[in-house]
Motif scaffolding. Sequence first.
Motif, mmCIF file in Angstrom:
data_model
loop_
_atom_site.group_PDB
_atom_site.id
_atom_site.type_symbol
_atom_site.label_atom_id
_atom_site.label_comp_id
_atom_site.label_asym_id
_atom_site.label_seq_id
_atom_site.Cartn_x
_atom_site.Cartn_y
_atom_site.Cartn_z
ATOM 1 N N VAL A 1 0.835 -1.185 0.000
ATOM 2 C CA VAL A 1 0.000 0.000 0.000
ATOM 3 C C VAL A 1 0.876 1.244 0.000
ATOM 4 N N ALA A 2 1.935 1.219 0.813
ATOM 5 C CA ALA A 2 2.837 2.373 0.854
ATOM 6 C C ALA A 2 3.479 2.596 -0.511
ATOM 7 N N ALA A 20 -10.586 9.545 -6.545
ATOM 8 C CA ALA A 20 -11.592 9.027 -5.609
ATOM 9 C C ALA A 20 -11.595 7.492 -5.589
ATOM 10 N N GLU A 21 -11.478 6.872 -6.768
ATOM 11 C CA GLU A 21 -11.453 5.399 -6.840
ATOM 12 C C GLU A 21 -10.207 4.861 -6.154
ATOM 13 N N PHE A 22 -9.068 5.502 -6.394
ATOM 14 C CA PHE A 22 -7.822 5.101 -5.745
ATOM 15 C C PHE A 22 -7.980 5.151 -4.222
ATOM 16 N N GLU A 23 -8.519 6.257 -3.716
ATOM 17 C CA GLU A 23 -8.672 6.425 -2.270
ATOM 18 C C GLU A 23 -9.702 5.467 -1.685
ATOM 19 N N VAL A 28 -7.386 3.261 3.258
ATOM 20 C CA VAL A 28 -7.771 2.677 4.547
ATOM 21 C C VAL A 28 -6.601 2.759 5.527
ATOM 22 N N GLU A 29 -6.931 2.819 6.790
ATOM 23 C CA GLU A 29 -5.906 2.827 7.835
ATOM 24 C C GLU A 29 -5.610 1.368 8.183
ATOM 25 N N LEU A 30 -4.442 0.901 7.821
ATOM 26 C CA LEU A 30 -4.120 -0.504 8.029
ATOM 27 C C LEU A 30 -3.627 -0.742 9.449
ATOM 28 N N SER A 31 -4.199 -1.751 10.085
ATOM 29 C CA SER A 31 -3.759 -2.127 11.435
ATOM 30 C C SER A 31 -4.093 -3.591 11.651
ATOM 31 N N GLY A 32 -3.490 -4.167 12.665
ATOM 32 C CA GLY A 32 -3.715 -5.570 12.981
ATOM 33 C C GLY A 32 -2.715 -6.466 12.288
ATOM 34 N N ASP A 33 -3.012 -7.771 12.313
ATOM 35 C CA ASP A 33 -2.108 -8.726 11.677
ATOM 36 C C ASP A 33 -2.326 -8.727 10.162
ATOM 37 N N ARG A 34 -1.580 -9.593 9.462
ATOM 38 C CA ARG A 34 -1.652 -9.628 8.007
ATOM 39 C C ARG A 34 -3.076 -9.836 7.510
ATOM 40 N N ASP A 35 -3.771 -10.817 8.084
ATOM 41 C CA ASP A 35 -5.111 -11.129 7.601
ATOM 42 C C ASP A 35 -6.076 -9.970 7.833
ATOM 43 N N ALA A 36 -5.954 -9.282 8.972
ATOM 44 C CA ALA A 36 -6.824 -8.135 9.249
ATOM 45 C C ALA A 36 -6.554 -6.997 8.273
ATOM 46 N N MET A 37 -5.289 -6.753 7.989
ATOM 47 C CA MET A 37 -4.946 -5.690 7.041
ATOM 48 C C MET A 37 -5.438 -6.027 5.638
ATOM 49 N N ALA A 39 -7.956 -7.939 4.896
ATOM 50 C CA ALA A 39 -9.419 -7.847 4.895
ATOM 51 C C ALA A 39 -9.873 -6.404 4.706
ATOM 52 N N GLN A 40 -9.134 -5.448 5.281
ATOM 53 C CA GLN A 40 -9.483 -4.041 5.100
ATOM 54 C C GLN A 40 -9.340 -3.601 3.644
ATOM 55 N N LEU A 41 -8.504 -4.313 2.894
ATOM 56 C CA LEU A 41 -8.307 -4.013 1.471
ATOM 57 C C LEU A 41 -9.202 -4.871 0.574
ATOM 58 N N GLY A 42 -10.026 -5.723 1.196
ATOM 59 C CA GLY A 42 -10.885 -6.606 0.421
ATOM 60 C C GLY A 42 -10.128 -7.779 -0.167
ATOM 61 N N LEU A 43 -9.004 -8.147 0.460
ATOM 62 C CA LEU A 43 -8.154 -9.231 -0.021
ATOM 63 C C LEU A 43 -8.067 -10.338 1.008
ATOM 64 N N SER A 44 -7.689 -11.511 0.557
ATOM 65 C CA SER A 44 -7.357 -12.600 1.475
ATOM 66 C C SER A 44 -6.180 -13.349 0.881
ATOM 67 N N TYR A 45 -5.410 -13.967 1.750
ATOM 68 C CA TYR A 45 -4.220 -14.705 1.342
ATOM 69 C C TYR A 45 -4.506 -16.189 1.484
ATOM 70 N N VAL A 46 -4.322 -16.937 0.406
ATOM 71 C CA VAL A 46 -4.552 -18.380 0.423
ATOM 72 C C VAL A 46 -3.281 -19.045 -0.074
#
Length: 196
Positions: A1-2, A20-23, A28-37, A39-46
């Motif tokens: 994200v950075a 606006a679409e980019f933002e 989003v303010e990313l916090s928590g562990d990898r999976d929580a971060m 999820a805030q981006l609408g992603l999951s790691y499998v």
Amino acid sequence: VAFLRKHKAQVLEGLGISDAEFERVLGVELSGDRDAMLAQLGLSYVMVNDGWSRVPEVDIIFSHTCLEHIPPHILESVFADSKRVLRPGGIISHGIDHSDHRSHIDPNLSRIDFLRYSDATWRLLCIDPLDYTNRLRHGSYVAMIKDAGFELMLERPIRDGRIEEEVKTLPLWGRFQNLSDVDLNTTWSHIVARPL
């Protein structure tokens, strides 16, 4: 994200999207562990550990310097299963290190030193499974991906000019003797493809 935020202007221009679409996606303010971060981006790691049957439909299958450690017969299954689990519009993106990994530690070795060994000798040199590399060249991956029913969106072989000189004195084994210049000199490549 950075990284994406740092290159925001290029992303907006390259994808043709609004600020606006980019933002909306990356503001989003990313916090928590990898999976929580994620999820805030609408992603999951499998990660496929227990077989492909447990993998849900996905939008992207990505690897970076992994495929060269998988035996060719398993790679064929990986590409076939990749096509099966991709959602419509999904892609695969693979960065592949085609170099002899021993040369990363020993600068005296050619980046393609492992191409001088027979398959039997190479198996003996790779007793530790973590040391195994399949020695497939760029063209082999391209062919396997196409054979699995993908069309290439990006094919970027990165060649190492030093190899052109080294190959003049390096005795290549059997099946490596008639490689194309691209296959012989490519030490890293990036392939992006989508199902046909």
